[in-house]
Design a protein around this motif. Structure first.
Motif, mmCIF file in Angstrom:
data_model
loop_
_atom_site.group_PDB
_atom_site.id
_atom_site.type_symbol
_atom_site.label_atom_id
_atom_site.label_comp_id
_atom_site.label_asym_id
_atom_site.label_seq_id
_atom_site.Cartn_x
_atom_site.Cartn_y
_atom_site.Cartn_z
ATOM 1 N N GLU A 43 -14.944 -34.407 -53.371
ATOM 2 C CA GLU A 43 -16.201 -35.139 -53.272
ATOM 3 C C GLU A 43 -16.069 -36.605 -53.677
ATOM 4 N N ASN A 44 -15.140 -36.931 -54.573
ATOM 5 C CA ASN A 44 -14.956 -38.314 -55.024
ATOM 6 C C ASN A 44 -13.956 -39.083 -54.168
ATOM 7 N N ALA A 45 -13.353 -38.432 -53.194
ATOM 8 C CA ALA A 45 -12.302 -39.049 -52.379
ATOM 9 C C ALA A 45 -12.882 -39.975 -51.316
ATOM 10 N N SER A 46 -12.089 -40.993 -51.022
ATOM 11 C CA SER A 46 -12.386 -41.908 -49.931
ATOM 12 C C SER A 46 -11.077 -42.086 -49.175
ATOM 13 N N VAL A 47 -11.020 -41.552 -47.965
ATOM 14 C CA VAL A 47 -9.783 -41.551 -47.192
ATOM 15 C C VAL A 47 -9.984 -42.353 -45.910
ATOM 16 N N LYS A 48 -9.003 -43.209 -45.621
ATOM 17 C CA LYS A 48 -9.009 -43.966 -44.376
ATOM 18 C C LYS A 48 -7.658 -43.720 -43.719
ATOM 19 N N GLY A 49 -7.677 -43.043 -42.558
ATOM 20 C CA GLY A 49 -6.416 -42.776 -41.883
ATOM 21 C C GLY A 49 -6.453 -41.516 -41.049
#
Length: 175
Positions: A43-49
């Motif tokens: 829930e705290n993750a921010s992923v770009k890719g």
């Protein structure tokens, strides 16, 4: 989820991440993730890719595309801006998904395009051959309607199945 590795909040990663079992990712990540295992994005993750994994569960934010041989699950807190190719997709109420989805996922190698083209051509030929004639007999009913320079003819014949409607044999709307 099988017991595996965990990467938590205070971590920022940029690059390519590869693993084989399972991973719980709850950090900032920018890059590519490759796995034959299960990936859970917290829930705290921010992923770009881009992500390619066997199973993917998204509770956090992902801006990128997903390819999964198994299931892709976007949970109620999950946000995905990107496309999904997976065998199974689950989107929970409250989740946000903006993109395109392809189910079931098949790679280009698995799809026989010439065979599909031949099947479509055969279906079109069969439909043309089965088109009903516009003549009427005592056991048939025929109707014609004109719409803006276009004539549509429909016929209903006893004991015969009608082909898929086309402009020539499209049924008239009920009054």
């Amino acid at each position: 989820m099988k017991p595996g590795s965990t990467i938590i909040r205070d971590v920022k990663i940029k690059g390519t991440l590869e693993f084989s079992e399972s991973l719980f990712l709850d950090c900032h990540f920018d890059g590519e993730i490759l796995s034959e295992g299960e990936l859970t994005i917290g829930e705290n993750a921010s992923v770009k890719g881009e992500i390619k994994a066997e199973q993917i569960t998204l509770y956090g934010k992902l801006h990128g595309n997903i390819v999964s041989k198994g299931a892709c699950r976007i949970k109620e807190t999950g946000i995905l801006i990107g496309d999904i190719k997976a065998d199974k997709i689950e989107i929970s109420e409250g989740a946000i998904f903006q993109g395109y989805a392809a189910v079931p996922f098949k790679s280009v190698e698995e799809v026989n395009l010439p065979e599909m083209d031949a099947q479509l051509e055969m279906m079109e030929t069969t439909q043309k051959d089965e088109a009903p004639s516009t003549s009427t007999k005592n056991d048939e009913t025929a109707a014609t309607s004109t719409k803006k320079d276009e004539t549509v003819t429909a016929s209903k014949q006893k004991d015969e199945t009608s082909p898929i409607p086309t402009k020539e044999n499209e049924p008239l709307p009920a009054s």
